[in-house]
Design a protein around this motif. Structure first.
Motif, PDB file in Angstrom:
ATOM      1  N   TYR A  35      -5.798 -19.509   4.857  1.00  0.00           N
ATOM      2  CA  TYR A  35      -4.488 -18.921   5.116  1.00  0.00           C
ATOM      3  C   TYR A  35      -3.416 -19.993   4.972  1.00  0.00           C
ATOM      4  N   GLN A  44      -0.654 -16.260   6.202  1.00  0.00           N
ATOM      5  CA  GLN A  44      -0.777 -15.358   5.048  1.00  0.00           C
ATOM      6  C   GLN A  44      -2.109 -15.644   4.362  1.00  0.00           C
ATOM      7  N   GLY A  58      -5.584 -13.157  -1.847  1.00  0.00           N
ATOM      8  CA  GLY A  58      -4.249 -12.683  -1.496  1.00  0.00           C
ATOM      9  C   GLY A  58      -3.282 -12.852  -2.645  1.00  0.00           C
TER      10      GLY A  58
ATOM     11  N   GLU B   2      -1.148  -3.782   3.605  1.00  0.00           N
ATOM     12  CA  GLU B   2      -0.816  -3.608   5.013  1.00  0.00           C
ATOM     13  C   GLU B   2       0.472  -4.355   5.353  1.00  0.00           C
ATOM     14  N   ASN B   3       1.254  -3.787   6.264  1.00  0.00           N
ATOM     15  CA  ASN B   3       2.461  -4.439   6.763  1.00  0.00           C
ATOM     16  C   ASN B   3       2.431  -4.373   8.289  1.00  0.00           C
ATOM     17  N   TYR B  25       1.529  -1.167  12.551  1.00  0.00           N
ATOM     18  CA  TYR B  25       0.903  -1.418  11.262  1.00  0.00           C
ATOM     19  C   TYR B  25       1.098  -0.205  10.372  1.00  0.00           C
ATOM     20  N   SER B  30      -6.725   0.580   8.580  1.00  0.00           N
ATOM     21  CA  SER B  30      -6.987  -0.618   9.390  1.00  0.00           C
ATOM     22  C   SER B  30      -7.785  -0.225  10.613  1.00  0.00           C
ATOM     23  N   ALA B  91      -2.636  -9.087  14.514  1.00  0.00           N
ATOM     24  CA  ALA B  91      -3.121  -8.970  13.145  1.00  0.00           C
ATOM     25  C   ALA B  91      -3.843  -7.636  12.991  1.00  0.00           C
ATOM     26  N   SER B  93      -6.678  -5.503  10.203  1.00  0.00           N
ATOM     27  CA  SER B  93      -7.618  -5.654   9.090  1.00  0.00           C
ATOM     28  C   SER B  93      -8.326  -4.331   8.848  1.00  0.00           C
ATOM     29  N   GLN B  98      -9.832  -9.659   5.179  1.00  0.00           N
ATOM     30  CA  GLN B  98      -8.450 -10.062   4.994  1.00  0.00           C
ATOM     31  C   GLN B  98      -7.614  -9.579   6.162  1.00  0.00           C
ATOM     32  N   TYR B 100      -3.963  -9.291   8.114  1.00  0.00           N
ATOM     33  CA  TYR B 100      -2.513  -9.288   7.948  1.00  0.00           C
ATOM     34  C   TYR B 100      -1.901  -9.579   9.308  1.00  0.00           C
TER      35      TYR B 100
END
Lengths: 111, 111
Positions: A35, A44, A58, B2-3, B25, B30, B91, B93, B98, B100
């Motif tokens: 990250y 990130q 990513g 994802e945000n 999210y 997720s 976060a 996932s 991964q 976010y």
């Protein structure tokens, strides 16, 4: 038990140079993720490797590459460094999907 | 992709009071939501996590709640202590690989 270790702790490079960052996962963990954490922001996702295979990537340019070795340690390589690559680079290891344990990071400064 | 949004960005509480940090999210797929504490100069440390099949999880003074319908989850810290002062990240996932991350909440506990 030893946690995730990363080397070096700090690094100063100039624009255009290349850098290699190293990570050793927790013993028994086969997955390593990288990250980038810019100051004041959340980490990130760059890459994830599992059993030496890339499992995820990513949204980073091709200047970023990584690999995982048979002993599950990993390297992150960044070519043609830009000022914007200055950040804390974090490595995380996982015993399985979901839980990720982070190392202390490598602070990269690009001048 | 994802945000993850996180609020507030800074939070100050008196010692002994409670602190609440909220995240939303965007990806309904997720299914894993960890919370990390990051102290100055260190990597993020996993403090609690929750999976999508659970609505609430508690570990001593720390609890996390998840509302899948509304796509938000929260961290609750009760009886705060000065050593709780740090930056907290949520976060999300969907595949356990991964993650976010949110943008972080800087918590200050005033003695």
């Amino acid at each position: 038990d030893a946690g995730v270790t990363q080397s070096p702790t700090h690094l100063i490079k100039t624009r255009g140079q290349h850098v290699t960052l190293r990570c050793s996962p927790i013993s028994g963990h086969k997955s390593v993720s990288w990250y980038q954490q810019v100051l004041g922001q959340g980490p990130q996702f760059i890459f994830q490797y599992y059993e030496k295979e890339e499992r995820g990537r990513g949204n980073f340019p091709d200047r970023f590459s990584a690999r995982q070795f048979p002993n599950y340690s990993s390297e992150l390589n960044v070519n043609a460094l830009l000022l914007g690559d200055s950040a804390l680079y974090l490595c995380a290891s996982s015993p399985h999907d979901n839980e990720q344990f982070f190392g202390p990071g490598t602070r990269l400064t690009v001048l | 992709g994802e945000n993850v949004e996180q609020h507030p960005s800074t939070l100050s509480v008196q010692e002994g009071d409670s602190a609440v940090i909220k995240c939303t999210y965007s990806d309904s797929a997720s299914n894993y939501f960890p919370w990390y504490k990051q102290e100055l100069g260190k990597g993020p440390q996993l403090i609690i996590d929750i999976r999508s099949n659970v609505g609430e999880k508690k570990d001593q003074r720390i609890a996390v709640t998840l509302n899948k319908t509304a796509k938000h989850f929260s961290l609750h810290i009760t009886e705060t202590q000065p050593e709780d002062s740090a930056v907290y990240f949520c976060a999300a996932s969907r595949n356990g690989n991964q993650f976010y991350f949110g943008t972080g909440t800087s918590l200050t506990v005033i003695p």
